[in-house]
Enzyme design. Sequence first.
Site, short mmCIF file in Angstrom:
data_model
loop_
_atom_site.label_atom_id
_atom_site.label_comp_id
_atom_site.label_asym_id
_atom_site.label_seq_id
_atom_site.Cartn_x
_atom_site.Cartn_y
_atom_site.Cartn_z
N GLU A 1 0.66 -1.55 0.13
CA GLU A 1 0.06 -0.10 0.23
C GLU A 1 0.48 1.67 0.15
OE1 GLU A 1 -2.87 -0.37 2.58
OE2 GLU A 1 -4.18 -1.28 2.06
N GLU B 1 -6.53 -7.32 -0.99
CA GLU B 1 -6.88 -7.39 0.37
C GLU B 1 -8.26 -6.72 0.82
OE1 GLU B 1 -4.92 -5.07 3.14
OE2 GLU B 1 -2.62 -5.07 2.55
C1 GLA Z 1 -4.41 -1.94 4.77
C2 GLA Z 1 -2.50 -3.11 4.90
C3 GLA Z 1 -2.65 -4.25 5.77
C4 GLA Z 1 -4.19 -4.07 7.16
C5 GLA Z 1 -5.15 -3.58 6.33
C6 GLA Z 1 -6.20 -3.65 7.75
O1 GLA Z 1 -4.82 -2.41 4.26
O2 GLA Z 1 -2.34 -3.00 3.86
O3 GLA Z 1 -1.72 -3.89 6.53
O4 GLA Z 1 -3.05 -2.58 8.61
O5 GLA Z 1 -4.85 -2.22 5.76
O6 GLA Z 1 -7.14 -3.42 7.15
#
Ligand code: GLA
Length: 672
Positions: free
Chosen positions: A156, A313
Site C-alpha cells: 500500500e 486485501e
Molecule cells: C491495509 C494494510 C494491511 C492492514 C489492513 C487492515 O490494507 O495493507 O496491512 O493494515 O489495511 O485493514
Amino acid sequence: MPVTPLPLRGRGTRIEYGADYNPEQWPREVWARDVALMREAGVTIATVGVFSWALLQPAADAWDLDWLGDVLDLLHDGGIAVDLATATASPPPWLTTAHPEVLPVDADGRTLWPGGRQHWRPTSPVFRRHALALVERLARRFGDHPALVAWHVNNELGCHNAHDYSDDAAAAFRVWLRERYGSVGALNAAWGTAFWSQSYGRWDEVLPPRLAPTPANPTQQLDFARFSSDALREHLRAERDLLRAITPDVPVTTNFMVMGEASRMDYASWAGEVDVVSNDHYVRPGRHEHDELSFSANLTGGLAGGRPWWLMEHSTSAVNWQKVNRAKRPGELARDALTHVAHGADAICFFQWRQSTAGAERFHSAMVPHAGPDSAVFRDAAALGSVLDALAPVAGSHRGRAPVALLFDWDSWWATAQEFLPSTRLDYRRDAVEWYAAFADLGVRVDVLPADADLTGYALVVAPMLHVVDGARALRLTGYVEGGGHLVATYFSGIVDERAHVHLGGYPGALRDLLGIRIEEFTPLLDGESVGLDAFGGTGTVWTDRIDVVDAEVLARYTGGENAGRAAVTRRTAAGGGSAAWVSTRLQGPALAGLAERLLPPGVGSDLPPQVRGHVELAVRAGDGVEFWFLVNRTTDPVEVELDGEVLHGTREGPAVRLGPRGVAVLRRDPA
Ligand code: GLA
C-alpha cells in the site's frame, strides 16, 4: 480481447484464493496447523513477508532469511503458492535510529516517528538504498523458490506517508518541477506567482506547500500532489526494476487502494508500471455501501484495462480502523468477494490469515478469527474457497463492455479538494459513486474508466465534476460528441486547465461551446439549503449555476432559490447526433436515477428483467465465445431473476435464479 489469465509464474487458470500470512507473529508449531487449515479453506496463495523487515535484517549487518525460507518450503509442500512481499513497507528501529533523516515530516514540520508503520520518506536516498539492499537479498535468495509466483512491492505505497514535506521532498520536488517546467520563469507563469508576491528567482526558493498563513498557491498544491504520487511511483519502479533484473520471469505487483486515502496516488498513471494490477478494498458501512464496493472494483477493472486483476486485501468481517467497526452480516463475506470477481478479480485475498493477539490490528478480522476455526467466519471463508474453485471457468475472462462509461480523474479530485474554492462542500468521489449508484438503480451497467481512456463504443459518457480539462481533454470529449457520443458533465467541470488556471470567457470554459451554455457566476448553496427542480422530483443541494442557455434544450429548471425559472439541466444536440448535457446541481437517489434515465440515449438500457432492476446488480465478464453474468442482490430481500444460462454459482428454480439477501449468482451464457 483474448482470455488473459493472471501471469503468475507457473500457475494455471483459476481464481486464486488466500490472505496475507504473517507467521512471524506465531510460534512455529502453529505454522503446520496453518497450512493444514489453509488447505481446508481452499486457500491457494499467501502473501508473505509484508512487515518482516526487522526480522529479516535484525541489524545493519545481520541477515536472517532462514525462517522465511522455512515458511516458503512449508507453504510449497502444502501446495500453497507465495506472493512474496519485498518487506520494505516498514523500516526497522535500527535503521530509523541510525538514520532519523529517513523519517517523514508533515506539513506542520512535525516528524512522524517510528511506533507505527510506513515512517519513511518516499524521496529519501538513504531509505531507498537500504530498501533496495533488502529487495536484492530477497530476490537472490528466493527468486528460484518453487513457491514464488509473484513479487509484492512494499505494501500500500503511500498509505500513511504519501505527502512528505521534508527537505528531501523539497529537493526532489524541485527536480520534478524543473523537468516539468524547464525554467523558473515557466514555473512562475504556471503557478501564477504574480499573485501575492510569490515570484521565484531561483529553484532553491521553491518549497513544498508547508503550513502557511493561508492555503498555499493552488497550482503549487496540485503540482505537489502530482509530484508526491510520482515520487511513490518512482519507489515502485526502483524496486520493480531490481526485481525484474534478477527474476525476469516473476511478475510484479503492488497493492493499490482505490478508495479513501487513494486520493493521493494517481493510479491511472501507476497501472502500467505493474505486471498485475492489484487492489485493497474495505467496505465502509453506510448508504451506497455496496455501490461503493462495486464502484471501487469496477474502477480497478478500468485501471487494469478490462483485464483480470487481483484483490490483494479485503476483510472477512470487521476492520479495526473505522470509528465503529461492525462485523459483517450474513452473506456479506461472499457478496463482497464475489462483487470483486464480477468486476474482474481473478485472485481474492484477505488481510489476514490468522487474527493477531497483539499489535495495532488485533481487533481486525481474519480468516482464522480469535475464536479459532470453529467459527462462522472460518466456515464462511472455507465456503467461499469452494465457490471460487467452482468459478475457475471465469478466470481470464475480461470485462464485457458496458453501454455507459463514467470518467474518473485524480487531478480533478485533488483540485476540487482544495480550499479557497466557490464551495468547500465538494466531494468528487462521493458524486462519482452517486452517479454510479443511479445507473445501478436502473440496472444499467457502467464501466468506470480513467478520464483519458478510449471512449470508442460507449453510448453515454458521464463526467462528474471533471474540473480539470486541458486542451487535449477538451478536444477528446468534443471529438467523442461530434462522433455521435452522448456526454454528461456536472457542475464545476471544465473550469480550469492543467495548471489550475481558469478558462476565460464564461464557465464552463473548456466545455462551454460543446455544451451550448454560458455561466457568469457560480451560485453554490449554503449548508442546509436546497432547491427544487421541475423534473425528476428532485431537490438539488451543494451547488447551482446561473446558466445562460445559448444553444441547448432545457431538461429541468429550478423551481426555487436565486435561479428559480432558470435552467438546471441542459442538453445540446451536436451536428452528428451526439449530445452534451450539463447538470448544475447535486441530485441523489430516485431523482438522480430519473435524470440518468432521461439522459440515456435511445436503445440503451438494462439487460436485466424489469422487475429486478435496482434490486440486482449485473456485471458481465466475457470469455472465449461465452459470457459470465454476475447477479448481485443489492438488497436484503430475496429476489428471483428470470434469466437463462448455466448456473456456475447459485440456485435455479425453474426459469428463475434465486438470490437470497445479499446473494450472488453466476451464470454461463452464450453471448448476445
Ligand atoms: C491495509 C494494510 C494491511 C492492514 C489492513 C487492515 O490494507 O495493507 O496491512 O493494515 O489495511 O485493514
